[in-house]
Design a protein around this motif. Sequence first.
Motif, PDB file in Angstrom:
ATOM      1  N   PRO A  14       0.830  -1.209   0.000  1.00 33.14           N
ATOM      2  CA  PRO A  14       0.000   0.000   0.000  1.00 33.14           C
ATOM      3  C   PRO A  14       0.867   1.262   0.000  1.00 33.14           C
ATOM      4  O   PRO A  14       1.956   1.289   0.583  1.00 33.14           O
ATOM      5  N   ARG A  15       0.402   2.297  -0.648  1.00 36.61           N
ATOM      6  CA  ARG A  15       1.134   3.565  -0.756  1.00 36.61           C
ATOM      7  C   ARG A  15       1.528   4.099   0.618  1.00 36.61           C
ATOM      8  O   ARG A  15       2.638   4.607   0.809  1.00 36.61           O
ATOM      9  N   GLU A  16       0.638   4.001   1.602  1.00 36.86           N
ATOM     10  CA  GLU A  16       0.925   4.528   2.940  1.00 36.86           C
ATOM     11  C   GLU A  16       2.116   3.807   3.578  1.00 36.86           C
ATOM     12  O   GLU A  16       2.946   4.424   4.233  1.00 36.86           O
ATOM     13  N   LEU A  17       2.201   2.489   3.370  1.00 35.63           N
ATOM     14  CA  LEU A  17       3.318   1.732   3.939  1.00 35.63           C
ATOM     15  C   LEU A  17       4.632   2.088   3.252  1.00 35.63           C
ATOM     16  O   LEU A  17       5.664   2.238   3.908  1.00 35.63           O
ATOM     17  N   PHE A  19       5.383   4.949   1.896  1.00 37.66           N
ATOM     18  CA  PHE A  19       5.737   6.280   2.403  1.00 37.66           C
ATOM     19  C   PHE A  19       6.366   6.166   3.791  1.00 37.66           C
ATOM     20  O   PHE A  19       7.417   6.755   4.063  1.00 37.66           O
ATOM     21  N   LYS A  20       5.767   5.367   4.678  1.00 36.77           N
ATOM     22  CA  LYS A  20       6.315   5.189   6.027  1.00 36.77           C
ATOM     23  C   LYS A  20       7.717   4.578   5.988  1.00 36.77           C
ATOM     24  O   LYS A  20       8.564   4.909   6.807  1.00 36.77           O
ATOM     25  N   GLU A  24       9.976   6.947   8.339  1.00 36.53           N
ATOM     26  CA  GLU A  24      10.036   6.551   9.754  1.00 36.53           C
ATOM     27  C   GLU A  24      11.283   5.727  10.009  1.00 36.53           C
ATOM     28  O   GLU A  24      11.532   4.721   9.338  1.00 36.53           O
ATOM     29  N   HIS A  27      11.172   1.896  10.211  1.00 35.12           N
ATOM     30  CA  HIS A  27      11.094   1.171   8.942  1.00 35.12           C
ATOM     31  C   HIS A  27      12.427   1.221   8.195  1.00 35.12           C
ATOM     32  O   HIS A  27      12.849   0.213   7.621  1.00 35.12           O
TER      33      HIS A  27
END
Length: 53
Positions: A14-17, A19-20, A24, A27
């Motif tokens: 997923p795009r959100e993962l 990005f994280k 972060e 990660h």
Amino acid sequence: MFPKTEIPRSFNAPRELVFKAFIESEHLQNWWGPKGWAFDISKFELRQEGVFH
């Protein structure tokens, strides 16, 4: 001056993962560098003119 180079990438996540994974430190420590390489992030400021130590 060198021409702009773009290297496209695609991820099966997923795009959100994705990005994280880039913003972060928890990660970044899991994937940054060669396989089996571990490192500590002592300072990480995600902002313009921030730092990554």
